[in-house]
Design a protein around this motif. Structure first.
Motif, PDB file in Angstrom:
ATOM      1  N   GLU A 128      -2.564  -5.897  -3.625  1.00 46.86           N
ATOM      2  CA  GLU A 128      -2.096  -6.102  -2.259  1.00 46.86           C
ATOM      3  C   GLU A 128      -0.592  -6.361  -2.268  1.00 46.86           C
ATOM      4  O   GLU A 128      -0.055  -6.893  -3.242  1.00 46.86           O
ATOM      5  N   PRO A 129       0.109  -5.993  -1.177  1.00 43.76           N
ATOM      6  CA  PRO A 129       1.540  -6.316  -1.095  1.00 43.76           C
ATOM      7  C   PRO A 129       1.741  -7.828  -1.153  1.00 43.76           C
ATOM      8  O   PRO A 129       0.964  -8.586  -0.566  1.00 43.76           O
ATOM      9  N   LEU A 130       2.755  -8.255  -1.880  1.00 44.09           N
ATOM     10  CA  LEU A 130       3.076  -9.672  -1.980  1.00 44.09           C
ATOM     11  C   LEU A 130       4.412  -9.945  -1.285  1.00 44.09           C
ATOM     12  O   LEU A 130       5.271  -9.069  -1.216  1.00 44.09           O
ATOM     13  N   VAL A 131       4.553 -11.153  -0.796  1.00 43.20           N
ATOM     14  CA  VAL A 131       5.798 -11.570  -0.147  1.00 43.20           C
ATOM     15  C   VAL A 131       6.504 -12.551  -1.077  1.00 43.20           C
ATOM     16  O   VAL A 131       5.916 -13.550  -1.505  1.00 43.20           O
ATOM     17  N   LEU A 132       7.759 -12.254  -1.395  1.00 47.90           N
ATOM     18  CA  LEU A 132       8.559 -13.130  -2.240  1.00 47.90           C
ATOM     19  C   LEU A 132       9.248 -14.184  -1.380  1.00 47.90           C
ATOM     20  O   LEU A 132       9.835 -13.867  -0.339  1.00 47.90           O
ATOM     21  N   HIS A 133       9.180 -15.445  -1.806  1.00 44.71           N
ATOM     22  CA  HIS A 133       9.850 -16.548  -1.133  1.00 44.71           C
ATOM     23  C   HIS A 133      10.831 -17.190  -2.112  1.00 44.71           C
ATOM     24  O   HIS A 133      10.574 -17.228  -3.322  1.00 44.71           O
ATOM     25  N   ALA A 134      11.923 -17.702  -1.587  1.00 43.59           N
ATOM     26  CA  ALA A 134      12.902 -18.383  -2.435  1.00 43.59           C
ATOM     27  C   ALA A 134      13.370 -19.656  -1.755  1.00 43.59           C
ATOM     28  O   ALA A 134      13.553 -19.703  -0.538  1.00 43.59           O
TER      29      ALA A 134
END
Length: 322
Positions: A128-134
């Motif tokens: 599944e597409p993942l969302v990167l957070h910083a």
């Protein structure tokens, strides 16, 4: 039996060392980030909700054994004036179509790998597409790989979620199996916070990296990256990698010691980089790793890159095969 090597990353760095490695007697697996949300990949992700295909396309091309004209077609981008198709790579559209046909990105990539006679395995880290957070050093946060890259702020740490808020990211089972069975795990080369770390912070991947008996090698970047690794030494790259994995697992750091000529790099063309990464052998050693320094530099296209063949030779040497 050929040694099993797993390479973890994304972006344009991985193909540089994959191309010479596929010519070696190894069982090669590439684990590729699915958190990209910029360019053609980002548009396709938004339009049809698929895993961003750009990094996967580049790895498939690097490992394929077919007519070069087919590879040129896969990498071809439509002209900017082509409206709907503007800037899309043909290979991205093919991966999107195959994903719909197969029902998921993982099976789509495996099918395409068969068509392209891929020498090894290409594994999206998740189905599944993942969302990167910083979170940045100033305490602010951002979501989205392209937003994080363009913020040009100093990153403290990153994590990933599923597309839905609070959704736990799941690794493809084959990725975990490949890591656990590997003789060597290689990180990079590539953008530390936006290409490599989005893979290792997936919980099942992190656990496998802590438990595997494989030799683990970090290919230190040649140049620092604006907003991500400004002024980082090779040891500071290593520190961030180990911290995100949750244990000092890396055994070797392969670092370029050849000086990049002051007047060679075009910093307007390569506007994401800032200066050459400095080596800090003592700080690498403190983390339980051995620094392997040498001339791994290739100067081309007004930029500083890794010499893929020299890196591949060094990896085989670490494995005891050269």
């Amino acid at each position: 039996m050929n040694p099993k090597i797993v390479i973890i990353g994304g972006g344009s760095g991985l193909p540089v060392i994959i191309k010479p490695l596929v010519r070696e007697a190894v069982d090669l697996s590439a684990v590729v980030t699915v958190a990209d949300d910029g360019g053609s990949s980002g548009l396709l992700r938004d339009y049809i909700n698929i895993v961003p295909p750009g990094d996967i396309r580049n790895i498939l091309v690097a490992m394929a054994d077919v007519d070069p004209e087919i590879l040129k077609l896969l990498q071809y981008r439509f002209h900017a004036e082509d409206e709907f198709f503007a800037e899309h790579a043909v290979g991205n559209l093919i991966i999107a179509a195959m994903t719909e046909m197969q029902g998921n990105i993982f099976d789509a990539v495996q099918r395409l790998a068969t068509f392209l006679h891929v020498c090894g395995h290409v594994y999206p880290v998740s189905n599944e597409p993942l969302v990167l957070h910083a979170e940045f050093k100033n305490g602010s946060t951002l979501a989205g790989e392209s937003e994080i890259t363009h913020a040009h702020q100093t990153i403290d740490h990153v994590w990933v979620t599923g597309d839905e808020p609070g959704e736990e990211p799941k690794a493809a089972p084959e990725v975990v199996t490949a890591i656990m069975n590997a003789d060597m795990v290689v990180y990079g080369p590539g953008s530390l916070f936006t290409s490599i770390l989005p893979n290792v912070v997936v919980p099942e991947v992190r656990q496998a990296l802590q438990q595997t008996s494989a030799k683990q090698v970090y290919i230190a970047n040649i140049m620092t990256q604006k907003g991500e690794t400004d002024a980082y030494t090779d040891a500071q790259h290593l520190l961030a990698l180990n911290a995100h994995i949750g244990a000092p697992v890396v055994n070797y750091v392969v670092s370029n010691s050849k000086k990049v000529p002051d007047d060679f790099v075009d910093f307007q063309k390569w506007n994401e980089i800032s200066k050459q990464v400095k080596l800090d052998e003592s700080a690498v050693k403190v983390q339980g790793a051995q620094q392997i320094a040498g001339d791994f530099l290739q100067l081309r296209d007004a930029g500083a890159f890794h010499d893929g063949q020299k890196i591949a030779d060094k990896l085989m040497e670490i494995l005891g095969k050269k």
